[in-house]
Design a protein around this motif. Structure first.
Motif, PDB file in Angstrom:
ATOM      1  N   ILE A  32      -4.652 -46.755  45.241  1.00 15.79           N
ATOM      2  CA  ILE A  32      -4.062 -47.520  44.202  1.00 15.79           C
ATOM      3  C   ILE A  32      -2.954 -46.682  43.553  1.00 15.79           C
ATOM      4  CG2 ILE A  32      -4.409 -48.510  42.309  1.00 15.79           C
ATOM      5  CD1 ILE A  32      -7.341 -49.287  42.895  1.00 15.79           C
ATOM      6  N   THR A  33      -3.036 -45.515  43.450  1.00 14.17           N
ATOM      7  CA  THR A  33      -1.868 -44.650  42.642  1.00 14.17           C
ATOM      8  C   THR A  33      -0.746 -44.536  43.744  1.00 14.17           C
ATOM      9  OG1 THR A  33      -3.371 -43.597  41.640  1.00 14.17           O
ATOM     10  CG2 THR A  33      -1.318 -42.392  41.805  1.00 14.17           C
ATOM     11  N   LEU A  34      -0.922 -44.535  45.100  1.00 17.83           N
ATOM     12  CA  LEU A  34       0.015 -44.556  45.853  1.00 17.83           C
ATOM     13  C   LEU A  34       0.717 -45.792  46.108  1.00 17.83           C
ATOM     14  CD1 LEU A  34      -1.509 -42.249  48.826  1.00 17.83           C
ATOM     15  CD2 LEU A  34       0.403 -41.600  47.481  1.00 17.83           C
ATOM     16  N   HIS A  35      -0.064 -46.852  46.013  1.00 20.11           N
ATOM     17  CA  HIS A  35       0.337 -48.224  45.994  1.00 20.11           C
ATOM     18  C   HIS A  35       1.692 -48.257  44.851  1.00 20.11           C
ATOM     19  CE1 HIS A  35       0.778 -52.202  47.719  1.00 20.11           C
ATOM     20  NE2 HIS A  35       0.052 -52.660  46.416  1.00 20.11           N
ATOM     21  N   MET A  36       1.174 -48.009  43.755  1.00 23.43           N
ATOM     22  CA  MET A  36       2.039 -47.942  42.414  1.00 23.43           C
ATOM     23  C   MET A  36       3.138 -47.201  42.626  1.00 23.43           C
ATOM     24  SD  MET A  36       2.486 -49.431  39.596  1.00 23.43           S
ATOM     25  CE  MET A  36       3.991 -49.169  38.517  1.00 23.43           C
ATOM     26  N   LEU A  37       3.031 -45.763  43.004  1.00 21.30           N
ATOM     27  CA  LEU A  37       4.189 -45.072  43.257  1.00 21.30           C
ATOM     28  C   LEU A  37       5.268 -45.464  44.350  1.00 21.30           C
ATOM     29  CD1 LEU A  37       2.420 -41.378  43.095  1.00 21.30           C
ATOM     30  CD2 LEU A  37       4.035 -42.543  41.276  1.00 21.30           C
ATOM     31  N   MET A  38       4.867 -46.076  45.339  1.00 23.15           N
ATOM     32  CA  MET A  38       5.610 -46.666  46.365  1.00 23.15           C
ATOM     33  C   MET A  38       6.564 -47.859  45.688  1.00 23.15           C
ATOM     34  SD  MET A  38       6.583 -46.320  49.134  1.00 23.15           S
ATOM     35  CE  MET A  38       8.150 -46.804  49.817  1.00 23.15           C
ATOM     36  N   ALA A  39       5.953 -48.768  44.892  1.00 24.04           N
ATOM     37  CA  ALA A  39       6.445 -49.802  43.971  1.00 24.04           C
ATOM     38  C   ALA A  39       7.673 -49.069  43.321  1.00 24.04           C
ATOM     39  CB  ALA A  39       5.633 -50.440  43.218  1.00 24.04           C
ATOM     40  N   LEU A  40       7.601 -48.114  42.622  1.00 25.00           N
ATOM     41  CA  LEU A  40       8.540 -47.429  41.721  1.00 25.00           C
ATOM     42  C   LEU A  40       9.827 -46.671  42.759  1.00 25.00           C
ATOM     43  CD1 LEU A  40       6.410 -45.503  39.141  1.00 25.00           C
ATOM     44  CD2 LEU A  40       7.454 -47.917  39.047  1.00 25.00           C
ATOM     45  N   VAL A  41       9.275 -46.394  43.913  1.00 21.58           N
ATOM     46  CA  VAL A  41      10.246 -45.879  44.982  1.00 21.58           C
ATOM     47  C   VAL A  41      11.114 -47.104  45.542  1.00 21.58           C
ATOM     48  CG1 VAL A  41      10.783 -45.032  47.264  1.00 21.58           C
ATOM     49  CG2 VAL A  41       8.760 -43.846  45.820  1.00 21.58           C
ATOM     50  N   ILE A  42      10.639 -48.205  45.955  1.00 22.98           N
ATOM     51  CA  ILE A  42      11.446 -49.471  46.191  1.00 22.98           C
ATOM     52  C   ILE A  42      12.370 -49.857  45.021  1.00 22.98           C
ATOM     53  CG2 ILE A  42      11.097 -51.722  46.559  1.00 22.98           C
ATOM     54  CD1 ILE A  42       8.600 -51.033  47.860  1.00 22.98           C
TER      55      ILE A  42
END
Length: 343
Positions: A173-183
């Motif tokens: 879940i944390t990685l999913h959120m961080l990837m959204a911020l990368v996008i």
């Protein structure tokens, strides 16, 4: 720079933020497993609205991949067929990704809408990437980063699938959120490339302060997702109505997260004053301070007023908006000298 492309880039950014909002609502409502499979939902492109659809029935037509719940598990139809009067085990195969087999119509449709928004944002990024090919001779970085966004969205979709398959594992879940911020960061970089360079050269001190503030924001977001996971576990223990117990005996991460908010406020305040003394344009920095103030307010409300309605998703969305503004400001101050030198 093509005005239509700029408008499309900004629209895509808005859609990505809408996905972040939808994801926050999913977490608030506990709807993450509303669709226990991926990319379909219980084997349907349009999910069911009642539990009867997910139960075996005689003389009913099933399509390959459609799901039923039986014996506290999920069964998947092997092929298109119509049931007889008796259940035929050979026509089904057990779903093996996980053993979660519950249906809540509200959770299902909240998660489904989240996925629809994700698909819409993905389509927008793909259109943006193809559109960027026309700008290859004018600004190759725009084209390269536009296609990086497509890759990022594909990776984000895969991460979303792994979150479901892991039954909402905290790390994923944390990685999913961080990837959204990368996008978000990639899209902001594309938009930044469309803006004419200013003639003002920022100092190294200001660049360093911006880098420090955005690093602290990212740390706070990571810690916040971990605190949220602790709250999710507390809800399982005490129930959804006992909000006053959700932060009973929290982990040390909660105290770090709470204390660091003071550091974040002080550092951003110092940056704000530094920019004011340097007579920089402060519009975006005003937004940073506003988002930061609202972020702290929602955090206080959750702790002292037992999680008022929508305070949790609002806290997350504000953090993602804060990151976006800070990152764009970082681009302005850190890349300004390089852009000016290339003119």
């Amino acid at each position: 720079m093509n005005k239509k492309f700029i408008a499309l880039a900004k629209t895509t950014l808005v859609l990505v933020y809408l996905v972040i909002v939808a994801g926050a609502v999913v977490r608030m409502t506990g709807s993450g497993m509303g669709c226990p499979d991926w990319p379909k939902c219980f084997g349907y492109y349009i999910p069911p609205t009642n539990v009867e659809t997910l139960q075996w029935q005689p003389n009913r037509a099933f399509e390959k991949g459609q799901v039923i719940m039986m014996n506290e598990g999920l069964l998947v139809a092997k092929s298109d067929f119509t049931t007889n009067d008796a259940f035929e085990p050979t026509a089904w195969v057990a779903y093996t990704k996980h053993d979660y087999a519950k249906f809540n119509v509200w959770h299902t449709w909240i998660e489904y809408i989240n996925r629809l928004l994700g698909a819409l944002a993905g389509l927008a990024t793909l259109v943006l990437a193809f559109f960027s090919l026309r700008l290859w001779q004018q600004n190759r970085l725009v084209t390269i980063f536009s296609w990086l966004v497509v890759v990022g969205m594909a990776f984000q979709a895969w991460l979303g699938a792994t979150v479901v398959y892991s039954v909402l594992a905290p790390v994923r879940i944390t990685l999913h959120m961080l990837m959204a911020l990368v996008i978000v960061a990639l899209l902001l970089y594309i938009i930044f490339q469309t803006v004419p360079a200013s003639t003002r050269k920022p100092s190294k001190t200001i660049v360093g302060l911006f880098m420090a503030t955005i690093v602290l924001t990212l740390i706070q977001i990571i810690l916040g997702t971990q605190v949220r996971q602790f709250v999710d576990e507390q809800i399982k223990v005490y129930g959804e109505t006992s909000k006053e117990l959700w932060l009973l005996n929290p982990t040390v991460k909660f105290y770090i997260h709470r204390s660091m908010s003071i550091v974040v406020l002080i550092l951003n305040g110092y940056l704000f004053l530094t920019l004011r003394k340097s007579k920089y344009e402060l519009t975006k920095m005003n937004w940073v301070m506003l988002m930061l103030g609202l972020e702290i307010f929602t955090g206080i409300a959750m702790y002292y007023f037992d999680f008022p309605f929508a305070s949790q998703p609002l806290h997350l969305v504000l953090a993602s908006i804060l990151f976006g503004i800070q990152f764009y400001l970082l681009l302005e101050v850190s890349l300004q000298n390089k852009r000016l030198n290339s003119l």
